[in-house]
Every structure is written in structure tokens, then in C-alpha cells.
Design an enzyme around this catalytic site. Structure first.
Site, PDB file in Angstrom:
ATOM      1  CD  GLU A 206      38.031  35.003  46.953  1.00 24.60           C
ATOM      2  OE1 GLU A 206      36.889  35.315  47.365  1.00 24.60           O
ATOM      3  OE2 GLU A 206      38.686  35.715  46.162  1.00 24.60           O
ATOM      4  CG  ASP A 231      40.653  48.773  35.598  1.00 19.58           C
ATOM      5  OD1 ASP A 231      40.168  48.768  34.448  1.00 19.58           O
ATOM      6  OD2 ASP A 231      40.729  47.742  36.297  1.00 19.58           O
TER       7      ASP A 231
END
Length: 291
Positions: A206, A231
């Protein structure tokens, strides 16, 4: 890849895939004894042939030096190419898996996991078009699920396949659960507190305050790739954060779609949009080559 005296590809214990009648009958006999193993081995041989075509194409496009080049060095290069092709053949998720599924469907053999697959182009044709095996396999593997997601979102299927390819490294960096089972989450969708399904907890990169850091994060886990695409379509369609993404995909093309996802906070990588746009362009080019 072993070669028989008549230059046909060897199958299993030496049966070649030459065009003569005896080779074909031998293949039928092997398939009758153990159809699954024969199909798998045949698929690997075809992938090996494809990889050799790729290596041959690469060498033909390399300028010759003229120094120390003769029939002996050429033979050595060809033998080395054959060894390289053999090492790159049979990897999980590669072209041989796709060929094996196609052969299983045509021969009526099922292992309970085989999925319908569109007919592949002849391998030499793909080699001449410079289409990497794992790229062609990934695109064809997810084509139907992506088209279904396109019908519900309006986002081009090629854009979604490209995003799945970017997030998963063309299927080579897929997220697994703690017990090693696949999560089928090729989109890298996080499991927030609102997610009530299965979870895969792994380390990921990240960008925090502009710096890349390794962190542990929870990701959604699905029962199939089709569930993952459904999804993803639901997330893009129903989440207000991505309300402008569909319009940007339709009006702004690859660059607009990628930038829209980054602006909406889909990923923390500051270069996410430019990286994704490049993968989209690659996907569209390959799809055209496969058409």
C-alpha cells in the site's frame, strides 16, 4: 520435447503426433487407456511447440553478427531453444491448461473442473502475432464472465479483463486463503466490515503518504471467477464512489476509465491509472489478434 524420427511430437511413451495413420491410431489407443493423462500430455506438447515457434520468431528478428555462425552453432541454438521451451511448458494457468480443457470438451472427458472454452487459434498463428500464451489463456478464460459483467455495468469487457490482469499479474499473483485455496479475487477487492463472505488475509503493498509499505490486508474470497466478476460489477454499479466510472469508461476510453478508478480511490498506487491504461491497450490489441 522429445522428437520422433519422422519429426512428429512425441506423446507420453514415444507416440508421435505425426500425420501418418499409425501415429493417429496410437494416439487413439493411448486416449482409450488413460484419456485424462493423454489429453494433458498432448496439451503440453502443443504448448511446447508454440513456445518453440515464439523462440524461433524472436531469433529470426535478431540481427545476425556473421561471426562464428554456421550449421553447428545454428543446431546448438535450436537445441537450446527446445530446452527453454520445455522449461516454460506446463506451468499452472498456462496455455496447456486451456488446450487440455478444449480437448476434454471435444472428447467428452470431464474431470469435474473443466470449463467451456472457445476454440483456440492454431498455435503457429498465435506465435506469428506475438501473443504470449499466458496472456491469451487469461483473456479467453475470463471472456464470458467479463461480458456478463459488461451487460450489467456498461463497462467494456476488455477493460475489466485488463483490470483483473493488472491486479493479478495475468493470473500469476492471485490471492490465496490461509489453507492455500484460491480466492478467485482477481480484482484485489478488499473485505471491509460490510463484507459478510469468506476472507483471504495476505500481505500486500500500500502507498501511505506516497511511500510503498508492506501491510496485512483482508480481501474478499469467492467460489469462482464468475462470482468475482459479478461482485466487481455490483461494486462499480452500486457504490457511489464509482458513480462516474461507467461514464468515463464509455466516453473517455481506457485512459478515462483508469483515471476514474484512481480518482475514486480504487488503489493507493499513484501510478495506477497509467499502468492500468497500458494493460487495457495490450488486452484490446491481443483480443483483436485472437479474433
Amino acid at each position: 520435447m522429445a522428437l520422433s524420427p519422422n519429426n512428429g511430437m512425441a506423446l507420453g511413451g514415444g507416440t508421435s503426433l505425426g500425420n501418418d495413420h499409425r501415429s493417429i491410431e496410437a494416439l487413439r489407443s493411448a486416449a482409450a487407456r488413460d484419456p485424462k493423462s493423454s489429453i494433458r500430455e498432448t496439451a503440453k506438447q502443443f504448448e511446447s511447440l508454440f513456445m518453440q515457434e515464439v523462440m524461433k520468431s524472436m531469433r529470426s528478428n535478431t540481427m545476425a553478427t556473421g561471426m562464428l555462425e554456421n550449421s553447428a552453432t545454428q543446431m546448438g541454438s535450436e537445441m537450446l531453444d527446445t530446452q527453454f521451451a520445455g522449461k516454460m511448458t506446463g506451468l499452472p494457468g498456462g496455455l496447456s491448461d486451456a488446450i487440455a480443457r478444449q480437448l476434454q470438451r471435444q472428447m467428452g472427458v470431464s474431470d469435474g473442473k473443466a470449463e467451456p472454452l472457445k476454440t483456440l487459434q492454431p498455435l503457429p498463428t498465435l506465435a506469428k502475432k506475438n501473443v504470449a500464451p499466458h496472456v491469451a489463456s487469461f483473456i479467453q478464460k475470463h471472456d464470458d464472465a467479463a461480458k456478463a459483467a459488461e451487460a450489467s455495468t456498461g463497462i467494456p469487457a476488455s477493460f475489466m479483463i485488463a483490470q483483473a490482469a493488472h491486479e493479478s499479474g495475468w493470473g500469476k499473483r492471485e490471492i490465496n486463503t490461509k489453507d492455500g485455496q484460491p480466492s478467485f479475487n482477481v480484482f484485489g477487492i478488499k473485505a471491509t466490515s460490510a463484507w459478510k463472505g469468506a476472507v483471504a488475509e495476505v500481505q500486500t503493498t500500500e502507498f501511505i503518504d506516497g511511500k510503498a509499505q508492506r501491510v496485512t490486508a483482508k480481501f474478499r474470497a469467492y467460489g469462482s471467477y464468475e462470482e468475482a466478476f459479478k461482485d466487481y460489477a455490483k461494486l462499480i454499479s452500486n457504490n457511489e464512489r464509482y458513480s462516474k466510472v461507467v461514464a468515463q469508461a464509455q466516453n473517455g476510453g481506457a485512459k478515462g476509465f483508469a483515471q476514474g478508478l484512481q480518482n475514486a480511490g480504487y488503489a493507493t498506487d499513484p501510478d495506477y491509472a497509467s499502468k492500468l491504461a497500458r494493460v487495457i491497450n495490450t488486452t484490446v490489441r491481443v483480443q483483436r489478434a485472437l479474433a
